[in-house]
Motif scaffolding. Structure first.
Motif, PDB file in Angstrom:
ATOM      1  N   LEU A   1       0.807  -1.224   0.000  1.00 35.64           N
ATOM      2  CA  LEU A   1       0.000   0.000   0.000  1.00 35.64           C
ATOM      3  C   LEU A   1       0.837   1.269   0.000  1.00 35.64           C
ATOM      4  N   LYS A   2       2.094   1.129  -0.389  1.00 35.20           N
ATOM      5  CA  LYS A   2       2.931   2.329  -0.426  1.00 35.20           C
ATOM      6  C   LYS A   2       2.339   3.362  -1.388  1.00 35.20           C
ATOM      7  N   GLY A   3       1.727   2.878  -2.464  1.00 33.28           N
ATOM      8  CA  GLY A   3       1.104   3.797  -3.424  1.00 33.28           C
ATOM      9  C   GLY A   3      -0.142   4.468  -2.867  1.00 33.28           C
ATOM     10  N   SER A   4      -0.674   3.911  -1.776  1.00 37.06           N
ATOM     11  CA  SER A   4      -1.880   4.499  -1.153  1.00 37.06           C
ATOM     12  C   SER A   4      -1.527   5.245   0.117  1.00 37.06           C
ATOM     13  N   ILE A   5      -0.303   5.652   0.227  1.00 33.96           N
ATOM     14  CA  ILE A   5       0.168   6.214   1.497  1.00 33.96           C
ATOM     15  C   ILE A   5      -0.669   7.410   1.959  1.00 33.96           C
ATOM     16  N   LEU A   6      -1.135   8.208   0.992  1.00 25.25           N
ATOM     17  CA  LEU A   6      -1.892   9.402   1.389  1.00 25.25           C
ATOM     18  C   LEU A   6      -3.217   9.007   2.055  1.00 25.25           C
ATOM     19  N   SER A   7      -3.876   7.988   1.500  1.00 23.25           N
ATOM     20  CA  SER A   7      -5.152   7.626   2.120  1.00 23.25           C
ATOM     21  C   SER A   7      -4.940   6.911   3.449  1.00 23.25           C
ATOM     22  N   VAL A   8      -3.827   6.180   3.586  1.00 27.55           N
ATOM     23  CA  VAL A   8      -3.558   5.537   4.880  1.00 27.55           C
ATOM     24  C   VAL A   8      -3.321   6.610   5.945  1.00 27.55           C
TER      25      VAL A   8
END
Ligand code: SF4
Length: 448
Positions: A112-119
């Motif tokens: 989920l590194k590509g989803s870091i902003l939502s995390v």
């Protein structure tokens, strides 16, 4: 609260710093996540004392690296009581549950590194370590990509992730998953962007780059990537970060042999020069195979530089087995060797193997090989004395000596005496004039 109001826009801004451990893949991913944060309006700072948030990409390749990561996280939490830590990478993947319930820590799974902003957003909203379900099912997921490596002349491109080989001592396939290749048509545009931002040398990275393409529908290979990048206008060099022995194909050798852009430098992990140990490690080649590969490479590419990784103290490695490694290395004389003591990783096959080697013997063997590594590096460099080599000038060593450092295509680091700021980012012809211990010195040939 970690946000501050921006005077210009009235919007809240977050200042963040970054830190990476481990391999070039981690470095690439950190830069890609950094760019995502900047695009969203986060402000990069270098001093931790100024940051609201620290993004850390961790590593677990050895027990020592895991311990180093843990220590770093704990000391930063203690020293900066208001700092929030966004932590990701292989060490966190391994200890996710533990970090998920810690205050001021936002753990992010590798996938989920590509989803870091939502995390980060979810954590900020409800204070939990909620992770979006999966990269494919998550609308905020953005494939990792980079545009620059500011102030650098060498940039990394990640072309592949994970590994399907399951060597018996390695945790990587468990924490990163099996091999996945990046779509072919994403790679060239990224390289073009980096070249446009002043990157002269592109280093192709991945966990196991030789597996590139095997999972893709289109029949493409690592050699196709290399050949496509070599056609980019303005690119100076392409380097492979590391490649497994059985993945060095005739096609790849030919691509290096016939190109002025592809560096004649291959980092080929050997791990052991003993067949019984290689088989216990589940490495799919023999000592004889490695030797013949090196012979072929040296015959076809006479100036090829070969570097390697060696693991010492693998279970069952007695004096005879260690001697087989020493003998093989004496033949190959790698120009660089990284020596790793075996460290059992929970959940791997090697962790349950009998015939453990005493810490004392491991230390002695590692010390012996480290001395050998220095000797081989010196011998390799001395061979260049009085000869010319292209050096990519990277940075000034220090203000006192006025020396600039850079690398040859064969990965020798040269300290250059007569370079100046304007030479940075250029490949200059240098005469190697002195080797002292592990340091190599040279001067730019006039009008080069
Ligand atoms: S090739 Fe072996 S050592 Fe390298 S990442 Fe894959 S499993 Fe680990």
């Amino acid at each position: 609260m970690i946000e501050h109001a921006s005077k210009e826009t009235g919007q809240e801004i977050v200042k963040f710093a970054v830190k990476h451990f481990g391999c070039k893949v981690n470095q690439y991913e950190l830069q890609a996540m950094r760019e995502l944060l900047i695009k969203k309006g986060y402000l990069p700072v270098t001093a931790l004392s100024q940051a609201d948030l620290l993004l850390v990409n961790t590593c677990t390749v050895t027990r020592a690296s895991a311990a180093k990561n843990r220590k770093f996280i704990e000391s930063v939490l203690k020293r900066y009581p208001t700092l929030r830590l966004v932590v990701t990478g292989c060490y966190i993947e391994e200890h996710f549950a533990e970090y998920a319930c810690r205050d001021r820590i936002v753990p992010v799974r590798n996938c989920l590194k590509g989803s870091i902003l939502s995390v980060i957003g979810a954590h900020h909203r409800d204070g939990t370590a909620t992770q979006p379900k999966s990269p494919s099912g998550e609308s905020a997921y953005i494939p990792l990509q980079v545009s620059e490596f500011a102030g650098r002349t060498r940039g990394f491109i990640k072309i592949q992730d994970g590994c399907s080989k399951f060597c018996s001592y390695c945790k990587i396939p468990f924490v990163r998953g099996v091999s996945r290749s990046r779509p072919f048509d994403e790679i060239v545009p990224e390289a073009e962007r980096l070249v446009a931002h002043g990157i002269k040398e592109i280093v192709l990275t991945g966990i196991c780059v030789g597996l590139y393409g095997r999972d893709l529908k289109d029949k493409v290979t690592l050699v196709d990537v290399v050949k496509s990048l070599a056609r980019i206008r303005g690119i100076g060099r392409i380097r492979l970060s590391s490649i497994e022995p059985e993945q060095v194909t005739g096609e790849l050798i030919e691509a290096i042999e016939t190109s002025k852009i592809v560096c004649p430098h291959l980092h080929i992990p050997l791990q052991s020069g003993d067949d019984t140990i290689l088989s216990l490690m589940r490495r799919p080649y023999s000592a004889a195979y490695y030797l013949s590969l090196v012979d072929v490479l040296r015959r076809k590419i006479p100036k090829v530089a070969i570097s390697t990784d060696i693991m010492v103290g693998f279970p069952g490695e007695g004096e005879n087995e260690f001697f087989n490694t020493v003998k093989l290395l004496e033949h190959v004389k790698p120009m660089r060797m990284h020596i790793f003591p075996f460290s059992p990783k929970e959940g791997t096959r090697a962790a349950d193997l009998p015939d453990r080697i005493s810490a004392q013997a491991v230390k002695k063997r590692a010390g012996f090989l480290k001395e050998k590594a220095q000797e081989y590096a010196r011998l390799y460099a001395e061979d260049f004395l009085g000869k010319r080599a292209g050096v990519l000038i990277e940075e000034r060593q220090d203000a006192k000596t006025q020396l600039f450092s850079g690398y040859t295509e064969t990965y020798i680091r040269v300290l250059v005496s007569n370079a100046c700021r304007d030479d940075v980012g250029g490949i200059k012809e240098v005469i190697v004039n002195r080797v002292s211990g592990q340091e190599v010195f040279g001067g730019i040939v006039k009008n080069s």
